[in-house]
Motif scaffolding. Structure first.
Motif, PDB file in Angstrom:
ATOM      1  N   THR A 172      27.120  35.531  48.494  1.00  0.00           N
ATOM      2  CA  THR A 172      28.336  34.776  48.360  1.00  0.00           C
ATOM      3  C   THR A 172      28.855  34.697  47.039  1.00  0.00           C
ATOM      4  O   THR A 172      29.724  34.482  46.418  1.00  0.00           O
ATOM      5  N   ILE A 173      27.808  34.575  45.869  1.00  0.00           N
ATOM      6  CA  ILE A 173      27.949  34.227  44.571  1.00  0.00           C
ATOM      7  C   ILE A 173      28.519  35.576  43.987  1.00  0.00           C
ATOM      8  O   ILE A 173      29.421  35.482  42.998  1.00  0.00           O
ATOM      9  N   GLY A 174      27.868  36.758  44.582  1.00  0.00           N
ATOM     10  CA  GLY A 174      28.538  38.041  43.907  1.00  0.00           C
ATOM     11  C   GLY A 174      29.942  38.241  44.182  1.00  0.00           C
ATOM     12  O   GLY A 174      30.884  38.707  43.292  1.00  0.00           O
ATOM     13  N   THR A 175      30.413  37.847  45.401  1.00  0.00           N
ATOM     14  CA  THR A 175      31.667  38.049  45.854  1.00  0.00           C
ATOM     15  C   THR A 175      32.603  37.146  45.004  1.00  0.00           C
ATOM     16  O   THR A 175      33.554  37.746  44.629  1.00  0.00           O
ATOM     17  N   LEU A 176      32.275  36.102  44.915  1.00  0.00           N
ATOM     18  CA  LEU A 176      33.289  35.032  44.005  1.00  0.00           C
ATOM     19  C   LEU A 176      33.243  35.674  42.587  1.00  0.00           C
ATOM     20  O   LEU A 176      34.354  35.504  42.135  1.00  0.00           O
ATOM     21  N   LEU A 177      32.488  36.237  42.032  1.00  0.00           N
ATOM     22  CA  LEU A 177      32.232  36.822  40.643  1.00  0.00           C
ATOM     23  C   LEU A 177      33.199  38.132  40.712  1.00  0.00           C
ATOM     24  O   LEU A 177      33.999  38.434  39.995  1.00  0.00           O
ATOM     25  N   MET A 178      33.079  38.861  41.767  1.00  0.00           N
ATOM     26  CA  MET A 178      34.000  40.051  42.054  1.00  0.00           C
ATOM     27  C   MET A 178      35.297  39.734  42.277  1.00  0.00           C
ATOM     28  O   MET A 178      36.190  40.368  41.537  1.00  0.00           O
ATOM     29  N   VAL A 179      35.612  38.562  42.600  1.00  0.00           N
ATOM     30  CA  VAL A 179      37.156  38.171  43.020  1.00  0.00           C
ATOM     31  C   VAL A 179      37.731  38.040  41.535  1.00  0.00           C
ATOM     32  O   VAL A 179      39.068  37.970  41.308  1.00  0.00           O
ATOM     33  N   GLN A 180      36.978  37.341  40.652  1.00  0.00           N
ATOM     34  CA  GLN A 180      37.518  36.807  39.475  1.00  0.00           C
ATOM     35  C   GLN A 180      37.898  38.139  38.463  1.00  0.00           C
ATOM     36  O   GLN A 180      38.986  38.138  38.071  1.00  0.00           O
ATOM     37  N   PHE A 181      37.138  39.304  38.590  1.00  0.00           N
ATOM     38  CA  PHE A 181      37.686  40.550  37.919  1.00  0.00           C
ATOM     39  C   PHE A 181      38.596  41.333  38.757  1.00  0.00           C
ATOM     40  O   PHE A 181      39.475  41.856  38.046  1.00  0.00           O
ATOM     41  N   VAL A 182      38.482  41.394  39.851  1.00  0.00           N
ATOM     42  CA  VAL A 182      39.611  42.061  40.669  1.00  0.00           C
ATOM     43  C   VAL A 182      40.871  41.537  40.561  1.00  0.00           C
ATOM     44  O   VAL A 182      41.836  42.213  40.707  1.00  0.00           O
ATOM     45  N   ALA A 183      40.856  40.275  40.610  1.00  0.00           N
ATOM     46  CA  ALA A 183      42.191  39.454  40.687  1.00  0.00           C
ATOM     47  C   ALA A 183      43.024  39.661  39.343  1.00  0.00           C
ATOM     48  O   ALA A 183      44.339  39.804  39.454  1.00  0.00           O
ATOM     49  N   ILE A 184      42.467  40.176  38.436  1.00  0.00           N
ATOM     50  CA  ILE A 184      43.127  40.275  37.057  1.00  0.00           C
ATOM     51  C   ILE A 184      44.315  41.531  37.094  1.00  0.00           C
ATOM     52  O   ILE A 184      45.409  41.335  36.971  1.00  0.00           O
ATOM     53  N   PRO A 185      43.961  42.823  37.634  1.00  0.00           N
ATOM     54  CA  PRO A 185      44.628  43.685  37.769  1.00  0.00           C
ATOM     55  C   PRO A 185      45.717  43.527  38.818  1.00  0.00           C
ATOM     56  O   PRO A 185      46.818  43.971  38.613  1.00  0.00           O
ATOM     57  N   PHE A 186      45.429  42.954  39.926  1.00  0.00           N
ATOM     58  CA  PHE A 186      46.509  42.664  40.823  1.00  0.00           C
ATOM     59  C   PHE A 186      47.438  41.761  40.610  1.00  0.00           C
ATOM     60  O   PHE A 186      48.591  41.604  40.977  1.00  0.00           O
ATOM     61  N   ALA A 187      47.010  40.816  39.637  1.00  0.00           N
ATOM     62  CA  ALA A 187      47.977  39.902  39.191  1.00  0.00           C
ATOM     63  C   ALA A 187      49.132  40.607  38.360  1.00  0.00           C
ATOM     64  O   ALA A 187      50.523  40.080  38.577  1.00  0.00           O
ATOM     65  N   PHE A 188      48.826  41.591  37.796  1.00  0.00           N
ATOM     66  CA  PHE A 188      49.942  42.383  37.080  1.00  0.00           C
ATOM     67  C   PHE A 188      50.810  43.173  38.152  1.00  0.00           C
ATOM     68  O   PHE A 188      51.728  43.311  37.843  1.00  0.00           O
TER      69      PHE A 188
END
Length: 215
Positions: free
Chosen positions: A56-72
């Motif tokens: 649960t916590i690992g997924t939330l952390l992963m989301v923060q990093f993966v979201a950056i390139p997809f925002a671009f």
């Protein structure tokens, strides 16, 4: 408090003059409720299903990093297909995520859904604020953004409330996740009714009138 709420009331009266901007803000209130609830309730839902804290916590952390390139990526999509269309695409993906959440049974599925959320989280919110900013007169941006920030927090309580009510009524969160489709569908519909070109034109005219009045 009295002065603050009085000022908010005046700002709301002012913002009603910008019909397309107001329609967009209401649409954002709705679909952002769904987005925010998925993010806030993910850990609770995963814990309810018996998933480990590492997942649960690992997924939330992963989301923060993966979201950056997809925002671009969504910024690039907005240039190709239009900002509103790109936001609607993200809401379609969020709808599929909510449906898939009902069929969540294994930890690896939680990671996959987290990755799916990451692909649209940053882009949907960044594009939403970008579109709103373009329909907002620069001469009133501070006032309107303050109103938007406060009203967003107040409106944002509805999603978790619905999630909690549905969870309590049905003895679990599976249907609560699916219920968030209401926010994506209603918000997406209102967004589709927004004429962003008209909204931008009105904002630009307001700024021009302001410059002429000052000059």
């Amino acid at each position: 408090l009295k002065a603050s709420f009085s000022r908010l009331r005046l700002t709301f009266g002012e913002i009603k003059k910008y019909k397309q901007l107001l329609l967009f803000i209401i649409a954002f209130w709705l679909y952002n409720n769904g987005i925010g609830t998925i993010i806030y309730m993910a850990t609770i839902y995963g814990t309810e299903l018996g998933f480990s804290s590492t997942t649960t916590i690992g997924t939330l952390l992963m989301v923060q990093f993966v979201a950056i390139p997809f925002a671009f990526l969504f910024g690039w999509l907005a240039k190709k297909m239009g900002t509103k269309a790109a936001i609607l695409l993200s809401l379609g993906i969020y709808t599929l995520i909510a449906i898939a959440g009902y069929f969540l049974y294994h930890e690896w599925q939680f990671w996959v859904l987290g990755f799916a959320v990451a692909t649209v989280q940053g882009g949907s919110q960044a594009l939403s604020r970008s579109l709103m900013g373009r329909m907002m007169p620069k001469s009133k941006s501070a006032e309107f953004y303050s109103f938007f920030s406060i009203s967003e927090k107040i409106a944002g309580t509805v999603g978790p409330l619905l999630f909690g009510v549905v969870s309590a009524a049905f003895g679990g969160s599976r249907l609560a996740i699916v219920s968030l489709i209401i926010f994506f569908a209603s918000g997406g519909y209102l967004l589709s009714r927004v004429n962003e070109k008209e909204g931008i034109k009105v904002a630009e005219k307001e700024d021009l009138d302001f410059i002429q009045a000052v000059g």
